[in-house]
Structures are given as C-alpha cells and as structure tokens.
Design a protein around this motif. Sequence first.
Motif, short mmCIF file in Angstrom:
data_model
loop_
_atom_site.label_atom_id
_atom_site.label_comp_id
_atom_site.label_asym_id
_atom_site.label_seq_id
_atom_site.Cartn_x
_atom_site.Cartn_y
_atom_site.Cartn_z
N ILE A 1 0.85 -1.20 0.21
CA ILE A 1 0.08 0.13 0.07
C ILE A 1 0.83 1.13 0.04
O ILE A 1 0.47 2.21 -0.53
CB ILE A 1 -0.95 0.07 1.23
CG1 ILE A 1 -1.90 -1.18 1.08
CG2 ILE A 1 -1.67 1.21 1.24
CD1 ILE A 1 -2.85 -0.94 0.14
N TRP B 1 -6.00 -1.43 3.21
CA TRP B 1 -6.08 -0.68 4.39
C TRP B 1 -7.37 -0.06 4.21
O TRP B 1 -8.08 0.36 3.19
CB TRP B 1 -5.02 0.31 3.78
CG TRP B 1 -4.85 1.56 4.58
CD1 TRP B 1 -3.85 1.70 5.64
CD2 TRP B 1 -5.44 2.82 4.87
NE1 TRP B 1 -3.91 3.02 6.17
CE2 TRP B 1 -4.97 3.74 5.75
CE3 TRP B 1 -6.76 3.14 4.29
CZ2 TRP B 1 -5.57 4.98 6.20
CZ3 TRP B 1 -7.34 4.41 4.63
CH2 TRP B 1 -6.82 5.16 5.64
N LEU C 1 -8.46 4.18 11.21
CA LEU C 1 -7.96 3.08 10.57
C LEU C 1 -8.29 1.83 11.35
O LEU C 1 -8.21 1.66 12.43
CB LEU C 1 -6.39 3.24 10.60
CG LEU C 1 -5.73 1.72 10.07
CD1 LEU C 1 -5.80 1.62 8.45
CD2 LEU C 1 -4.18 1.99 10.27
N TYR D 1 -8.22 -1.47 9.85
CA TYR D 1 -7.46 -2.69 9.40
C TYR D 1 -6.54 -2.34 8.44
O TYR D 1 -6.75 -1.60 7.34
CB TYR D 1 -8.54 -3.72 8.83
CG TYR D 1 -8.17 -5.34 8.48
CD1 TYR D 1 -7.28 -5.76 9.46
CD2 TYR D 1 -8.07 -5.61 7.09
CE1 TYR D 1 -6.87 -7.04 9.06
CE2 TYR D 1 -7.25 -6.71 6.80
CZ TYR D 1 -7.07 -7.31 7.72
OH TYR D 1 -6.18 -8.78 7.41
N GLU D 2 -5.53 -3.24 8.18
CA GLU D 2 -4.55 -3.24 7.34
C GLU D 2 -3.86 -4.45 7.06
O GLU D 2 -3.36 -4.96 8.23
CB GLU D 2 -3.52 -1.95 7.11
CG GLU D 2 -2.68 -1.74 8.53
CD GLU D 2 -1.81 -0.61 8.24
OE1 GLU D 2 -1.30 -0.04 7.32
OE2 GLU D 2 -1.31 -0.01 9.38
N ASP D 3 -3.47 -4.82 5.95
CA ASP D 3 -2.83 -6.04 5.75
C ASP D 3 -2.07 -5.55 4.31
O ASP D 3 -2.51 -5.94 3.13
CB ASP D 3 -3.69 -7.56 5.39
CG ASP D 3 -2.94 -8.57 5.41
OD1 ASP D 3 -1.59 -8.50 5.29
OD2 ASP D 3 -3.65 -9.74 5.27
N PRO D 4 -1.05 -4.86 4.39
CA PRO D 4 -0.76 -4.00 3.42
C PRO D 4 0.41 -4.71 2.35
O PRO D 4 0.52 -3.80 1.20
CB PRO D 4 0.07 -2.97 3.92
CG PRO D 4 0.59 -3.49 5.11
CD PRO D 4 -0.41 -4.64 5.76
N LYS E 1 -7.99 1.71 0.56
CA LYS E 1 -6.83 1.45 -0.36
C LYS E 1 -6.48 0.19 -0.62
O LYS E 1 -6.28 -0.64 0.47
CB LYS E 1 -5.60 2.36 0.29
CG LYS E 1 -5.74 3.80 0.59
CD LYS E 1 -4.43 4.27 1.45
CE LYS E 1 -4.73 5.64 2.02
NZ LYS E 1 -3.72 5.91 2.91
N TYR E 2 -6.32 -0.11 -1.86
CA TYR E 2 -6.37 -1.56 -2.00
C TYR E 2 -5.46 -1.67 -3.44
O TYR E 2 -5.43 -1.14 -4.38
CB TYR E 2 -7.77 -2.32 -2.63
CG TYR E 2 -7.69 -3.63 -2.97
CD1 TYR E 2 -7.48 -4.79 -2.55
CD2 TYR E 2 -8.21 -3.65 -4.35
CE1 TYR E 2 -7.55 -6.11 -2.85
CE2 TYR E 2 -8.15 -5.01 -5.00
CZ TYR E 2 -7.95 -6.31 -4.23
OH TYR E 2 -7.93 -7.33 -4.95
#
Length: 205
Positions: free
Chosen positions: A66, A132, A139, A141-144, A170-171
């Motif tokens: 991300i 994200w 925020l 969750y993020e698994d960027p 954001k993806y």
Amino acid sequence: MNKISINGNVRFGTRLIVLMLGLVMLPVLAQAETFKGLKPVSPQPDPANLKPGLAVTYYGVKVDSIGELEENMGYMDGKPGAPIPMLNYQVGQGNVLTSHSNDMVGAIIKGFIKMEQPGRYVFMVHSNDGVWIAIGDKLIYEDPDVHADRFSDEIIVEISEPGWYPIHIKYFEKKNTATLELYWEAPGYGEMDYVPAEVFSHTGE
Ligand SMILES: [Ca+2]
C-alpha cells in the motif's frame, strides 16, 4: 490433621487460585481491540445527493505494498471507474473490482457506509493482495503487502451515533488471483454476512 494433609490442602488451594486466575484472564486475552470514536459524516449528507455504491479511482501500477501504491499516486493521475456496488469480490484470475484489468491494479475507494443503529459492529475483511481500511476517519484494518487470500480477525467497532460514516479503502492487486470482501455482523442484520449494497453510497460526479 497431620503435616502431609496440610501440604496437600495448600497445594490444592494454590492450584485452585491459579485455575481461577486463568479463567478470569482468558476472555481478557482473547478480546480483540474495540474501535471507538469513529466520526460520522458531518453534516450528514442530503439523501437526494446520494448515489448507490462506492466511488473508485484506479491506478495502473505494479506494486508490492500500500505504501508503494501511495508513492505512485504522488505523480500519477488515477482514472475513475464504475462505482463498486458492494465488496464481494473473489474473482480468481478475473478482472479486479470494476476495472478492466486482471493484474497490476491499484484502487482508491471512497464513500459512505450507513450504520443505522448505535451499538456493536463486527467486521471481517478477506483480501488478496494488500488492503487498508478506515471508517469514520479511523484506521480499522491493514494487511498492506502482497498475499494470497487471507481473512482478518474480527474487527470490533462500537458507535453511539447512528448515521452515515465515511469509508476509505486503499487496495491493490499485483498478479494472479484477486479478492476484496467486507463482511459484518451488525445490529438488525443477523449473522456475519457481506456488508449489503444498501448501506453503501457516495456523492460526486
Ligand atoms: Ca494476487
């Protein structure tokens, strides 16, 4: 009472205390973080201006995170895509979201999500590749990075003020298979299921 039985009683008592402490601590350790203080859209949007789905801007990028997507956005113009009705995409090798590409896609998704009752919402995210997600400017969750299909843990959100909240995602999808799904268990909506199309909207052109 002889000495041996006293020792036995002491040991048993110690074990009981350890066991009880364990039972008290378990739910504390297992409890996920609860997100509070999310900010609703202010003022709330005029329903006459709301359109269904979430707005999306696509970027043709080959990135690994991300963060790299954001760097590219600094000097690229994105292209608006058809609005995303709901986040239920597990497309294998197919096109990514509403784009016309099946690889090397970055997406910035914006709009509103309606949480029409105060209380506890449990979200889950299924992603491939990086994602994200912020709701109510927080925020959650993020698994960027690049990864195969992967579920988040339960994400617990508590709100006191019902209404429309901003959602910002954001993806990116680098190559091979693509997935972006958003689930919830919400007051009045029963079991964990896709966040339904009826609670997404956006404004704008
Ligand atoms: Ca992929």
